[in-house]
Design a protein around this motif. Structure first.
Motif, short mmCIF file in Angstrom:
data_model
loop_
_atom_site.label_atom_id
_atom_site.label_comp_id
_atom_site.label_asym_id
_atom_site.label_seq_id
_atom_site.Cartn_x
_atom_site.Cartn_y
_atom_site.Cartn_z
N LYS A 6 5.01 -17.46 0.36
CA LYS A 6 5.55 -17.28 -0.99
C LYS A 6 5.48 -18.56 -1.83
CE LYS A 6 8.33 -13.26 -0.10
NZ LYS A 6 9.51 -12.52 -0.44
N ASP A 26 -5.59 -12.25 -9.17
CA ASP A 26 -5.44 -10.92 -8.57
C ASP A 26 -6.76 -10.16 -8.50
OD1 ASP A 26 -5.85 -9.87 -11.18
OD2 ASP A 26 -3.70 -9.86 -11.57
N ALA A 105 3.52 -9.21 -9.95
CA ALA A 105 3.74 -7.77 -9.93
C ALA A 105 3.62 -7.25 -8.50
CB ALA A 105 2.69 -7.08 -10.81
N ASP A 106 4.22 -6.10 -8.23
CA ASP A 106 4.20 -5.55 -6.87
C ASP A 106 2.80 -5.16 -6.42
OD1 ASP A 106 3.95 -3.32 -8.50
OD2 ASP A 106 5.59 -2.21 -7.58
N TRP A 107 1.87 -4.93 -7.34
CA TRP A 107 0.50 -4.58 -6.99
C TRP A 107 -0.36 -5.82 -6.72
CZ3 TRP A 107 -2.05 -7.21 -10.59
CH2 TRP A 107 -1.49 -7.31 -11.86
N HIS A 108 0.17 -7.01 -6.93
CA HIS A 108 -0.62 -8.22 -6.69
C HIS A 108 -0.91 -8.34 -5.19
CE1 HIS A 108 -1.90 -12.37 -6.42
NE2 HIS A 108 -2.02 -12.38 -7.74
N VAL A 111 1.55 -10.06 -2.92
CA VAL A 111 2.80 -9.33 -2.68
C VAL A 111 2.55 -8.13 -1.78
CG1 VAL A 111 4.69 -8.05 -3.77
CG2 VAL A 111 3.76 -10.10 -4.90
N SER A 112 1.51 -7.37 -2.09
CA SER A 112 1.23 -6.13 -1.35
C SER A 112 0.59 -6.39 0.01
CB SER A 112 0.30 -5.23 -2.17
OG SER A 112 -1.01 -5.81 -2.22
N SER A 117 -5.19 -3.68 -3.70
CA SER A 117 -4.05 -3.10 -4.41
C SER A 117 -4.18 -3.18 -5.93
CB SER A 117 -2.73 -3.73 -3.95
OG SER A 117 -2.73 -5.13 -4.17
#
Length: 149
Positions: A6, A26, A105-108, A111-112, A117
């Motif tokens: 992170k 991304d 974002a959660d789709w990055h 993160v995913s 994604s």
């Protein structure tokens, strides 16, 4: 490539390794779209007209390391240049999001955990662009897109 856990939440841009900085991308391909800027208002709009070097399938630059040899005006994004060019980046861009304090974002993919994604979420330009050599610049306004937030 070794990435600290992170890292985007823990370190400022100028403390990231080169690999971490690059991993923030991304892979949406939107920064490689030709844009139109209103001279009066400064508003920037995106077109589906892609830079000649954008690979429409991968949404990555086909000549990333030497891109400025082919496209001298290509912006090299760095922690120093980001504040001056972030308005020109897509609203969904990880660099812009982090610069503005919005997080990833959660789709990055960071993160995913899934490099696909960004495409699965419909954020990328995969399969949606036209090469700049096929469209005269005076017709770019016919290829405007609305950026997904």
């Amino acid at each position: 490539m070794s990435l600290r856990e992170k890292f985007w939440e823990k370190y400022p841009f100028d403390k990231l390794t080169a690999g971490e900085w690059e991993a923030l991308c991304d892979g949406c391909g939107k920064c490689c779209l030709n844009k139109l800027e209103d001279e009066d208002s400064g508003v920037v709009v995106f077109t589906r007209v892609a830079c000649r070097l954008l690979d429409d399938e991968t949404c990555r630059c086909s000549q990333y390391e030497i891109r400025r040899q082919f496209v001298p005006e290509c912006i090299v994004l760095t922690p120093k240049t980001l504040p001056d060019v972030s308005y020109f980046m897509p609203y969904s861009c990880a660099y812009r999001r982090l610069h503005e304090g919005r997080g990833l974002a959660d789709w990055h993919p960071l993160v995913s955990g899934d490099p696909e994604s960004v495409h699965k979420a419909g954020i990328s330009m995969q399969g949606q662009t036209v090469p700049e050599f096929e469209v005269p610049e005076e017709e770019w306004e016919h290829y405007l897109i609305e950026e997904q937030l």
